[in-house]
Design a protein around this motif. Structure first.
Motif, PDB file in Angstrom:
ATOM      1  N   UNK A 127      -7.283  -3.188  -1.248  1.00  0.00           N
ATOM      2  CA  UNK A 127      -5.931  -3.425  -1.745  1.00  0.00           C
ATOM      3  C   UNK A 127      -5.601  -2.422  -2.846  1.00  0.00           C
ATOM      4  N   UNK A 128      -6.562  -2.197  -3.738  1.00  0.00           N
ATOM      5  CA  UNK A 128      -6.326  -1.315  -4.868  1.00  0.00           C
ATOM      6  C   UNK A 128      -6.114   0.131  -4.408  1.00  0.00           C
ATOM      7  N   UNK A 129      -6.880   0.549  -3.408  1.00  0.00           N
ATOM      8  CA  UNK A 129      -6.734   1.914  -2.927  1.00  0.00           C
ATOM      9  C   UNK A 129      -5.653   2.019  -1.853  1.00  0.00           C
ATOM     10  N   UNK A 130      -4.884   0.948  -1.722  1.00  0.00           N
ATOM     11  CA  UNK A 130      -3.696   0.922  -0.869  1.00  0.00           C
ATOM     12  C   UNK A 130      -3.985   1.346   0.558  1.00  0.00           C
ATOM     13  N   UNK A 131      -5.043   0.788   1.140  1.00  0.00           N
ATOM     14  CA  UNK A 131      -5.345   1.094   2.529  1.00  0.00           C
ATOM     15  C   UNK A 131      -4.255   0.499   3.417  1.00  0.00           C
ATOM     16  N   UNK A 132      -3.679   1.317   4.306  1.00  0.00           N
ATOM     17  CA  UNK A 132      -2.697   0.770   5.234  1.00  0.00           C
ATOM     18  C   UNK A 132      -3.372  -0.158   6.259  1.00  0.00           C
ATOM     19  N   UNK A 133      -2.571  -0.946   6.954  1.00  0.00           N
ATOM     20  CA  UNK A 133      -3.116  -1.975   7.848  1.00  0.00           C
ATOM     21  C   UNK A 133      -4.081  -1.385   8.880  1.00  0.00           C
ATOM     22  N   UNK A 134      -3.723  -0.208   9.406  1.00  0.00           N
ATOM     23  CA  UNK A 134      -4.571   0.393  10.438  1.00  0.00           C
ATOM     24  C   UNK A 134      -5.953   0.722   9.883  1.00  0.00           C
TER      25      UNK A 134
END
Lengths: 284, 263
Positions: free
Chosen positions: B164-171
């Motif tokens: 979440x913190x490193x803003x991983x996209x859903x894929x």
């Protein structure tokens, strides 16, 4: 979030409170972090430091108070390295870049470069995290945060598990990077001395409910503080009744206020030892 | 592509490491031979006779079509179960409510004997392929579903926060975070399901079909031909061993390379 982040972004927290069920963990916390400054939150275990950091990182939903984060590229370094065990160290470092859509070749090159800076060699970069020592994993976690060229770095006791030598190395790395890039750092620690070594402002928190009981600004830039100054300042800060109470220490005894708090430390710089903390040196 | 190369390259060393398994199989054959000497050829023919019968079946061209039909049904049912079980299991694992609701349903599915499903399937699908395929699907689905559910639920929340913190996209969350972790739960479930599929398909065919190994077993039983029965059983078990140890196990090793200290 708002329009003023184009110049001099800041993190501003006003009257922030947080509760898990009925237990209040944070009570009306105020703090401001300007760009390029290092703010350390010090306090005993369980005083809500991590909750505060998670709120700033957006991992928890704000319940009351205001929290305005004007920084555009925040990065977090957690207490544990939290590397993905199924990715090599290099891929782990590059994960934030991958998430930002940076091409594979470029992101790996940048991961390699920052990996070298924090002292990871090519061999370590190609290995899976389980093959690395704790210190190497922490370096990788630091690299993973720094490779994003963040403008705000949130750190949750990142060096707590490391030995004193490694801690020193990583402190130096962090300070160099911080000074070069004008990085703002919000750092949590229970180690008063670490806070004084790195921070421009130290906020001491007390538990139950978590609140700030003492604010302390260091006059010298972190890179110009030597060991003696750090020891002396730590000793001075430990005289403050609020700080002692927060850590559950007994009220300062007469002998301690004489400055003989740290008799075990060998003299790092002959005349400037903590045994003579009242002597005004080049700093403070 | 890398996976394929690693799979091909790994085969010789892997086969060499299989001598222990081969030895234990031969121990089984020896016990079989001993039992056959005690009880006589009508009750339990010796391994040599059985394998000769099997070779005869293969040479006469009778074995392959039946095995192919059986394999097609088993693998169709298994593929459907893998697809549905993996996806639904992971979806259920993401939500606490869904996993709590799914648990008792899975217990019901696991607890219902395949033979009961088979009776229902015969009523619904008659003598078509649908009967064995459906029975295999129903028998395999809960095993895979639970594997996917467990895998998803056990993902370290620390890693989720990191993502979440490193803003991983859903894929990326799916391919870089969830799948590599879930696979180590899914793969053993797939292997268990494969064994179940093979067993259940033969049972379903025995009772409902006019072709396939199960039907051939029914015929050999009516002829009291123990050697042919055992030959068919060996063929089924042999093909299961081949799929599991030559195909799935090496893939699993490659996928879980990050766990091992050696290699």
């Amino acid at each position: 979030m708002n329009a003023e982040h184009t110049h001099a972004p800041r993190l501003e927290v006003r009257g922030l409170s947080h509760a898990y069920a009925l237990k209040t963990v944070l009570d009306a916390v105020d703090l401001t972090l300007e760009a390029g400054r290092v703010l350390a939150l010090v306090g005993p275990s369980g005083c809500g430091k991590t909750t505060l950091l998670h709120l700033c990182a957006g991992l928890l939903t704000r319940q009351s108070g205001t929290l305005a984060n004007g920084f555009r590229r925040p990065a977090v370094m957690f207490q544990q390295p939290r590397l993905l065990p199924w990715k090599t160290t290099r891929d782990n470092i590059a994960i934030g870049l991958k998430a930002a859509g940076v091409q594979r070749g470029e992101r790996l090159a940048r991961a390699d470069a920052i990996g070298q800076t924090v002292g990871l060699d090519a061999l370590a970069l190609g290995q899976f995290p389980h093959a690395l020592s704790g210190g190497m994993q922490s370096r990788a976690a630091l690299a993973r945060a720094l490779v994003l060229a963040p403008d705000l770095l949130l750190m949750d006791e990142p060096f707590a598990a490391l030995d004193i030598g490694l801690k020193g190395q990583l402190h130096r790395l962090l300070l160099e990077h911080q000074a070069e890039r004008g990085l703002a750092v919000l750092m949590i620690t229970h180690d008063l001395m670490e806070a004084i070594r790195l921070a421009d402002t130290v906020l001491v928190m007390a538990a139950e409910p978590g609140r700030i009981v003492h604010r302390f600004t260091l006059p010298t830039p972190a890179r110009r503080r030597d060991d003696a100054a750090v020891y002396r300042t730590t000793a001075e800060l430990l005289q403050v009744p609020a700080v002692r109470a927060s850590f559950g220490l007994e009220a300062a005894a007469a002998g301690i206020s004489d400055g003989s708090v740290l008799p075990l430390h060998a003299t790092p710089h002959a005349g400037d030892a903590p045994a003579a903390p009242r002597k005004k040196g080049h700093s403070c | 592509m890398n996976l394929l190369r690693a799979w091909l390259g790994g085969i010789p060393a892997y086969l060499w490491s299989g001598w222990g398994a081969v030895a234990s199989l031969f121990l089984l054959f020896a016990a079989w031979e001993g039992a056959s000497a005690v009880y006589g050829a009508l009750i339990l023919p010796d391994p040599a006779t059985v394998f000769a019968t099997l070779a005869g079946l293969i040479e006469s061209g009778a074995a392959w079509p039946e095995l192919a039909v059986t394999a097609r049904r088993a693998l169709t049912g298994l593929a459907l179960a893998i697809a549905a079980g993996s996806v639904l299991g992971m979806l259920a694992g993401v939500s606490l409510t869904a996993s709590m609701m799914a648990r008792p349903l899975v217990t019901v599915l696991l607890g219902t004997p395949p033979i009961a499903w088979l009776v229902l399937a015969m009523l619904w699908f008659g003598a078509s392929d649908g009967t064995p395929v459906f029975t295999v699907f129903v028998a395999c689905f809960p095993v895979i579903f639970v594997g996917a559910l467990q895998g998803t639920r056990t993902l370290d929340s620390h890693l989720k926060d990191m993502a979440a913190v490193f803003r991983l996209p859903a894929r990326m969350k799916l391919f870089d975070l969830y799948l590599p972790h879930v696979v180590s739960y899914l793969f053993p479930a797939w292997i268990t399901a494969l064994g179940t599929a093979w067993k259940v398909v033969v049972m379903a065919e025995l009772l409902s079909s006019a072709d396939g190994v199960g039907a051939a077993l029914a015929v050999s039983r009516s002829h009291l031909d123990t050697a042919a029965t055992l030959a068919w059983i060996s063929a089924v078990v042999g093909s299961l061993l081949a799929v599991e140890y030559l195909l799935l196990e090496p893939i699993k090793r490659e996928l879980e390379r990050w766990r091992q200290n050696e290699r």
